[in-house]
Design a protein around this motif. Structure first.
Motif, short mmCIF file in Angstrom:
data_model
loop_
_atom_site.label_atom_id
_atom_site.label_comp_id
_atom_site.label_asym_id
_atom_site.label_seq_id
_atom_site.Cartn_x
_atom_site.Cartn_y
_atom_site.Cartn_z
N UNK A 1 83.43 22.84 27.87
CA UNK A 1 83.11 21.44 27.62
C UNK A 1 83.79 20.91 26.37
N UNK A 2 83.78 21.71 25.29
CA UNK A 2 84.46 21.29 24.06
C UNK A 2 85.95 21.12 24.30
N UNK A 3 86.54 22.04 25.01
CA UNK A 3 87.99 21.96 25.25
C UNK A 3 88.34 20.72 26.07
N UNK A 4 87.46 20.34 26.99
CA UNK A 4 87.76 19.20 27.85
C UNK A 4 87.49 17.86 27.19
N UNK A 5 86.47 17.79 26.33
CA UNK A 5 86.01 16.50 25.83
C UNK A 5 86.21 16.28 24.34
N UNK A 6 86.35 17.38 23.57
CA UNK A 6 86.47 17.23 22.12
C UNK A 6 87.56 18.16 21.57
N UNK A 7 88.81 17.89 21.89
CA UNK A 7 89.88 18.76 21.39
C UNK A 7 89.91 18.84 19.87
N UNK A 8 89.42 17.80 19.19
CA UNK A 8 89.39 17.82 17.73
C UNK A 8 88.43 18.87 17.18
N UNK A 9 87.57 19.42 18.04
CA UNK A 9 86.62 20.44 17.60
C UNK A 9 87.34 21.69 17.08
N UNK A 10 88.55 21.95 17.57
CA UNK A 10 89.30 23.11 17.09
C UNK A 10 89.63 22.96 15.60
N UNK A 11 90.19 21.81 15.24
CA UNK A 11 90.52 21.58 13.83
C UNK A 11 89.27 21.55 12.97
N UNK A 12 88.18 21.01 13.50
CA UNK A 12 86.94 20.98 12.73
C UNK A 12 86.42 22.39 12.48
N UNK B 1 88.23 25.11 12.40
CA UNK B 1 89.15 25.76 11.46
C UNK B 1 88.86 25.34 10.03
N UNK B 2 88.54 24.06 9.83
CA UNK B 2 88.30 23.53 8.48
C UNK B 2 87.04 24.12 7.86
N UNK B 3 86.04 24.44 8.67
CA UNK B 3 84.79 24.95 8.10
C UNK B 3 84.69 26.48 8.16
N UNK B 4 85.71 27.14 8.71
CA UNK B 4 85.65 28.61 8.80
C UNK B 4 85.54 29.23 7.42
#
Length: 298
Positions: A11-22, A24-27
């Motif tokens: 679901x994240x991959x389909x609807x919120x691609x920006x979730x990857x960068x988010x 990564x930023x909080x890792x």
């Protein structure tokens, strides 16, 4: 991991691609080595992007991404496992699943030399570049450098790898170089020369790539005389596992001997630990961790 976890990932991959960068930023990051004598136990998972899906004769062992992710999570959660090597698809799945906090993350850079292809030795940079590794706040990039004196594509790989070493160093990131002297065997298959002399020669070539070696590490096969191989460089090295053929006991014994060589800083192993013959990932990973933690790097 549950079906619900994977449904949320899709679901994240389909609807919120920006979730990857988010993600990564909080890792949560960690130092590469805890101290001057530290060692690393890293899991390798960049094989699928090169079409190398086989393990111990099962040609499709790594084809099921969900099973691979389950095995990776099991490995990464074991005490003493420091991190993972992967291409963007694998590392981003792990990021979105929350499995990379406090772990070392190494991005795989050149996967263009597809296993079995007529262009297999043309190891083009089709994965991460240094800018992407830095943008994702990962810890370094890894490159495969196969050198066949009879194949003109080898010089392109050397040139591109030298640029990658420099680009990673400019960002203060580790350049993990995996060199081999390779030839075409019967039927055109690629064969790596694993004699100590050939591996030492590949080390000498790889160590000289780029305008600085300050951030260069090596990823090397386990061979009979690792001391002779490691005598070719002062750079830190991680040992790779490859596609195992013998018994786990024989494999662990060879790793243990190789880890004693000066300059060896640990293991970066994938298939041998993620797909052991008995299916027990926990036992396989724990055995490798014990070997890594048994001594102090020199």
């Amino acid at each position: 991991m549950s079906d619900q976890d994977f449904a949320a990932l899709r679901g994240l991959r389909a609807t919120r691609p920006e979730a990857v960068a988010e993600a990564a930023a909080r890792r949560v990051r960690r130092p590469l080595l805890p101290d001057a004598g530290g060692r690393l136990m890293l899991v390798a998972a960049d094989h699928p992007a090169r079409g190398a899906l086989g393990v111990r004769g099962d040609g499709g062992a790594m084809a099921d991404r969900y099973e691979l992710l389950r095995r990776l999570r099991t490995a990464l959660r074991r005490p003493g496992v420091d991190g993972v090597l992967g291409t963007a698809d694998v590392l981003e799945d792990l990021l979105l699943l929350g499995e990379l906090d406090g772990k070392i993350a190494i991005g795989s850079m050149n996967r263009g030399g597809l296993q079995g292809a007529v262009f297999e030795l043309d190891d083009r940079f089709t994965g991460y570049d240094a800018a992407a590794v830095a943008r994702m706040r990962f810890d370094g990039g890894k490159m495969l450098v196969r050198i066949d004196p009879d194949d003109p594509a080898s010089v392109r790989t050397l040139e591109a790898s030298a640029r990658a070493v420099d680009d990673l160093a400019a960002h203060g990131l580790i350049a993990l170089v995996e060199p081999f002297l390779s030839t075409r065997g019967d039927g055109g298959s690629v064969v790596n020369d694993l004699s100590p002399q050939a591996v030492a020669r590949s080390v000498a070539i790889a160590a000289g790539l780029g305008g600085t070696s300050a951030y260069t590490w090596l990823k090397l096969p386990v061979v009979a005389d690792m001391e002779a191989v490691m005598a070719a460089t002062t750079m830190p090295a991680l040992l790779l596992g490859g596609d195992p053929s013998g018994s786990p006991e024989e494999t662990y014994a060879s790793w243990g001997r190789a880890l004693a060589a000066p300059g060896v800083r640990g293991l970066m192993v994938g298939r041998a630990l993620l797909y052991p013959p008995d299916g027990d990932v926990v036992a396989a990973v724990d055995a490798a961790v014990r070997l890594v933690r048994a001594g102090v790097a020199a």
